[in-house]
Scaffold this motif. Structure first.
Motif, mmCIF file in Angstrom:
data_model
loop_
_atom_site.group_PDB
_atom_site.id
_atom_site.type_symbol
_atom_site.label_atom_id
_atom_site.label_comp_id
_atom_site.label_asym_id
_atom_site.label_seq_id
_atom_site.Cartn_x
_atom_site.Cartn_y
_atom_site.Cartn_z
ATOM 1 N N GLU A 79 25.115 -11.815 15.122
ATOM 2 C CA GLU A 79 26.069 -10.766 15.475
ATOM 3 C C GLU A 79 25.535 -9.908 16.601
ATOM 4 N N GLU A 106 27.801 -9.569 22.847
ATOM 5 C CA GLU A 106 28.898 -10.398 22.348
ATOM 6 C C GLU A 106 29.115 -11.559 23.309
ATOM 7 N N THR A 108 31.619 -15.411 23.726
ATOM 8 C CA THR A 108 32.603 -16.340 23.194
ATOM 9 C C THR A 108 32.152 -17.765 23.472
ATOM 10 N N ASN A 111 34.246 -24.073 20.144
ATOM 11 C CA ASN A 111 33.985 -24.607 18.813
ATOM 12 C C ASN A 111 34.196 -26.120 18.841
ATOM 13 N N LYS A 183 24.238 -19.371 8.168
ATOM 14 C CA LYS A 183 24.701 -18.208 7.419
ATOM 15 C C LYS A 183 24.837 -18.550 5.942
ATOM 16 N N THR A 373 33.107 -28.921 13.982
ATOM 17 C CA THR A 373 33.558 -27.552 13.773
ATOM 18 C C THR A 373 32.432 -26.694 13.252
ATOM 19 N N ASP A 374 32.141 -25.593 13.952
ATOM 20 C CA ASP A 374 31.207 -24.574 13.480
ATOM 21 C C ASP A 374 32.005 -23.617 12.591
ATOM 22 N N ASN A 376 31.216 -20.977 11.231
ATOM 23 C CA ASN A 376 30.857 -19.565 11.386
ATOM 24 C C ASN A 376 31.423 -18.946 12.654
ATOM 25 N N LEU A 377 32.117 -19.742 13.468
ATOM 26 C CA LEU A 377 32.824 -19.180 14.620
ATOM 27 C C LEU A 377 34.227 -18.780 14.197
ATOM 28 N N PRO A 378 34.815 -17.781 14.859
ATOM 29 C CA PRO A 378 36.192 -17.356 14.521
ATOM 30 C C PRO A 378 37.177 -18.510 14.675
#
Length: 378
Positions: A79, A106, A108, A111, A183, A373-374, A376-378
């Motif tokens: 984070e 931060e 971006t 994914n 995570k 696919t991760d 933990n990504l949005p």
């Protein structure tokens, strides 16, 4: 998260020493103006120079919680924020510490798979088709090589198309534009085309960029799924395939591509009437040997009715992408000796076909990969 800003480095000397005493460690490290800055999901690497470091112990703490006990720090932040990082060095002469400010920006990310490092399928009915391979020089194209096939696999996987890994051992190695952070809970999915009654399980290996060179040449760790400790599982299994001298002219051929293994067994991959191209990777030589963990398949059936039921958890092309059992937890990783490891994150994934099995007219069991696919990504 509470943000703590530190503009001055603090050096604590807990024990003074005379000329005949052991000198306490001296930490030599110039902090960048304003502290360290890193994007989230990228490795922060700090290498202090420590004098009088003989028999010293080290500790790195983030917001008061120890995160490493090594001289050098390799750490990834999940984070954005501003953090308090402390480094301690201690020996019989005393202890010194230094406190840094770390600003995490931060960022971006995509994914998806962004790079393929290696691709080599074992013989199989979709090999030389997914992706297509060129065997001979023509007026319009040149015979494929390891590198051109890597690029073709990369083109497929970065556009969410599919590659086939063929029979046991066939593999692909890929990476991302960020570190997949470990995570709480499950972390990622290797996408495939698994069906409820027809799984083609692939073993998953993971690695992180320990040496910082951006290449998938660091230590690999196996995701120890539900089959890892079963008696039917064979560790350090090897299988060699032999290129046929000629392609069969009949519609199907049961004794098509010969194989041998390090368990004293031998057999053949069959050719079926649905896939008439060569099954052996046309850009490779007379033999190919693959190594890995062999898993006994759940294949069953006869005639037109065949199934290969999935394992409980921990593999690719095993459950549908939307099924929670397709999700992988980085905490399932083990080293080459089977010991559990705690990885902060991963940068590279290797997938290889786990089975050596055929299902009649359906052909051999061969893992397919279509993306990543991760979680933990949005």
């Amino acid at each position: 998260m509470k943000k703590i800003l530190f503009t001055l480095s603090v050096i604590l000397s807990l024990t003074a020493c005379s000329d005949d005493e052991i000198a306490s460690p001296e930490i030599g490290l110039t902090e960048p103006d304003g502290g360290y800055t890193i994007d989230k999901m990228q490795w922060l690497r700090i290498q202090p120079e420590v004098k009088n470091a003989n028999d010293a112990t080290f500790s790195w703490s983030l917001e008061g919680e120890e995160i490493a006990a090594t001289a050098n720090l390799v750490y990834v932040f999940a984070e954005a924020g501003t953090y308090n990082l402390e480094f301690k060095a201690k020996n019989a002469g005393g202890e010194n510490a230094k406190i840094f400010s770390v600003t995490v920006n931060e960022k971006t990310y995509l994914n998806k798979i962004t790079q393929v490092f290696d691709f080599l399928p074992a013989p199989g009915q979709s090999v030389n088709k997914l992706p297509a391979a060129i065997d001979k020089d023509t007026d319009k194209a040149t015979k494929d090589t390891d590198e051109t096939m890597r690029v073709k696999a990369e083109t497929s996987l970065t556009s969410n198309s599919m590659v086939s890994l063929g029979g046991f051992g066939g593999y692909v190695v890929f990476g991302f534009d960020h570190t997949v952070v470990n995570k709480e809970g499950n972390d990622f999915i290797v996408k495939s085309n698994a069906l409820a009654t027809w799984a083609e399980p692939g073993t998953i290996m993971v690695s992180y960029d320990a040496n910082g060179n951006g290449k998938a040449d660091d230590e690999w760790y196996e995701i120890a799924g539900s089959e890892y400790n079963k008696e039917t599982t064979i560790k350090n299994y090897e299988m060699t395939y032999y290129k046929p001298e000629t392609e069969p002219t009949n519609a199907s051929e049961p004794n098509y591509i010969r194989w041998t293994d390090n368990q004293g067994q031998t057999g053949y991959i069959s050719k079926n009437s649905f896939n008439r191209q060569a099954y052996y990777p046309v850009w490779k030589g007379a033999t190919i040997t693959f190594k890995g963990t062999f898993l006994k398949s759940n294949i069953a059936g006869s005639g037109n009715s065949w199934s290969n039921l999935p394992y409980e958890w921990g593999y690719s092309d095993n459950w549908a992408n939307t099924n929670e059992k397709a999700q992988i937890n980085i905490d399932w990783a083990v080293d080459k000796d089977g010991n559990a490891v705690k990885l902060q994150g991963i940068d590279f994934v290797k997938v290889y076909t786990s089975n050596r099995a055929e299902g009649g007219w359906l052909g051999e069991v061969s893992t397919e990969v279509s993306g990543f696919t991760d979680l933990n990504l949005p």
